[in-house]
Write a protein that holds these residues in place. Structure first.
Motif, short mmCIF file in Angstrom:
data_model
loop_
_atom_site.label_atom_id
_atom_site.label_comp_id
_atom_site.label_asym_id
_atom_site.label_seq_id
_atom_site.Cartn_x
_atom_site.Cartn_y
_atom_site.Cartn_z
N GLU A 168 0.90 -1.16 0.00
CA GLU A 168 0.00 0.00 0.00
C GLU A 168 0.94 1.21 0.00
N PHE A 169 0.58 2.32 -0.68
CA PHE A 169 1.56 3.36 -0.95
C PHE A 169 2.22 3.94 0.33
N ARG A 170 1.40 4.35 1.29
CA ARG A 170 1.96 4.96 2.50
C ARG A 170 2.80 3.95 3.29
N GLU A 171 2.27 2.75 3.37
CA GLU A 171 2.97 1.69 4.12
C GLU A 171 4.32 1.38 3.42
N GLY A 172 4.32 1.43 2.06
CA GLY A 172 5.55 1.18 1.30
C GLY A 172 6.61 2.23 1.61
N GLU B 107 3.22 14.14 3.07
CA GLU B 107 2.92 13.89 4.49
C GLU B 107 3.97 12.98 5.13
N GLU B 108 4.52 12.07 4.31
CA GLU B 108 5.52 11.13 4.84
C GLU B 108 6.94 11.70 4.76
N GLY B 109 7.06 12.95 4.39
CA GLY B 109 8.37 13.62 4.48
C GLY B 109 9.19 13.62 3.21
N VAL B 110 8.63 13.11 2.09
CA VAL B 110 9.39 13.14 0.82
C VAL B 110 9.44 14.59 0.35
N ARG B 111 10.63 15.05 -0.06
CA ARG B 111 10.79 16.45 -0.47
C ARG B 111 11.43 16.60 -1.84
N PHE B 112 11.67 15.48 -2.54
CA PHE B 112 12.27 15.55 -3.86
C PHE B 112 11.37 14.79 -4.83
N PHE B 113 10.94 15.49 -5.90
CA PHE B 113 10.01 14.89 -6.85
C PHE B 113 10.57 15.00 -8.26
N VAL B 114 10.38 13.91 -9.03
CA VAL B 114 10.75 13.92 -10.44
C VAL B 114 9.46 13.79 -11.24
#
Ligand SMILES: Cc1cc2nc3c(=O)[nH]c(=O)nc-3n(C[C@H](O)[C@H](O)[C@H](O)COP(=O)(O)O)c2cc1C
Length: 330
Positions: A57-61, A99-106
């Protein structure tokens, strides 16, 4: 110890080595993403690969990756405007990642503006995949912080230019440019930095690692293949994709059938056929990833300099050492 190699990309992403493990459907499993980040580079999550292929599941992953490494990770948002449902799902994934703290997006394809707005609101950065200047200008107008220059040697959907020509085309846009395509060893990485790139995004090299869950046969094929063994097939997505020439690929042929070609040219039918191809290829590639019988193996021309299956950390460290040696900053 991994040497530090400071560039605008490392500063943006908060990492030590300007090396991205690019998003790969279906090869981006969470253990691979985590291993590259833990070694000092940046692993990029491919959401459909994380959920549909590798069963999280995306968040759990994302939390699973967090338990392996506390270091930064990135997320790929394929934003082609295909269907409303897909767009809504991608918006949800971007929000969850934030929300899960990711700050770099491609971002790839489409207009990245909505991603830029959400990501900048919390202090993150967005790099946009481009193959030509016209797409780079669109990305810049949408406010992206950097560009990933996908050249003609890349795995996945390659661009029309070589690395030097593409850099020359993008260098004056005022944002860092990352080289994607054709980098199989540390010398090619150092060469990209010498050209002026702020770092590199690798795909194929990281498939040939123990952390990648691709089949052993797929990894061995990458190690064995030479540049000339890479061909482009339209049969996967309707758009040419780089694959290793195998008896299976030869049997299928490289071109889309006459009906599909006709429909792909039609203004109304184009999106429908693309969606059909996309869904079918998502399913086929998932099967081929783990099934040793199906020799449906995506890889770029970087295979030329990939000679062994090696742990992701060894690759990151070796690349960092060579990059630093060239910069004289060790
Ligand atoms: C098997 C495979 C799958 C890929 N899937 C994606 C994807 O889902 N999204 C994307 O933006 N790029 C994708 N790419 C492109 C990579 O992120 C990266 O830009 C490219 O592999 C760099 O070229 P290289 O393979 O020569 O290192 C894929 C590449 C490969 C080899």
């Amino acid at each position: 110890m991994t040497p530090r190699l400071d560039t605008p990309l490392t500063r943006h992403a908060g990492i030590e080595v300007p090396l991205l493990c690019g998003a790969m459907y279906p090869c981006s499993n969470p253990e691979l993403v985590a291993a590259v980040s833990e070694a000092g580079g940046l692993g990029i999550v491919q959401p459909i690969s994380l959920t549909y292929v590798h069963g999280h599941e995306f968040r759990e992953g994302l939390r699973f990756i967090r338990r392996i490494t506390p270091k930064p990770i990135g997320m790929n948002a394929l934003i082609e405007a295909s269907s409303r449902r897909y767009r809504e799902r991608m918006e949800r994934w971007v929000d969850v990642a934030l929300e899960e703290g990711v700050r770099f997006f491609v971002t790839s394809l489409g207009n990245p503006r909505w991603v830029v707005e959400r990501v900048h609101a919390v202090g993150g950065v967005v790099y946009h995949d481009v193959t030509e200047r016209k797409w780079a200008l669109k990305g810049r107008d949408a406010g992206v912080d950097g560009l990933i220059a996908v050249n003609r040697r890349a795995g996945g959907h390659a661009g029309p230019r070589d690395a030097a020509a593409l850099f020359a085309e993008l260098a004056d846009l005022g944002v860092p440019v990352v080289c994607a395509g054709g980098i199989g060893d540390e010398h090619e990485f150092a060469e990209a930095l010498r050209l002026g790139y702020a770092g590199a995004q690798l795909g194929t090299r990281f498939i040939a690692t123990p952390e990648c869950r691709a089949s052993q046969a797929y990894k061995d094929a990458i190690v064995r293949a030479r540049e000339d063994d890479i061909v482009f097939t339209e049969r996967l997505s309707g758009i040419p994709v780089a694959v290793i020439r195998t008896p299976y690929i030869e049997r299928l042929g490289l071109e889309a059938g006459p009906l599909a070609r006709h429909l792909l040219r039609g203004r109304r039918t184009k999106h429908l056929v693309r969606t059909f191809y996309a869904l079918r290829s998502v399913w086929e590639l998932k099967r081929a990833l783990l099934d040793e019988e199906k020799e449906y193996w995506q890889a770029g021309r970087s295979v030329e300099h990939i000679h062994a299956v090696e742990p992701a950390a060894e690759i990151v460290q070796r690349f960092a050492a060579e990059g630093s040696r060239h910069r004289g900053v060790e």
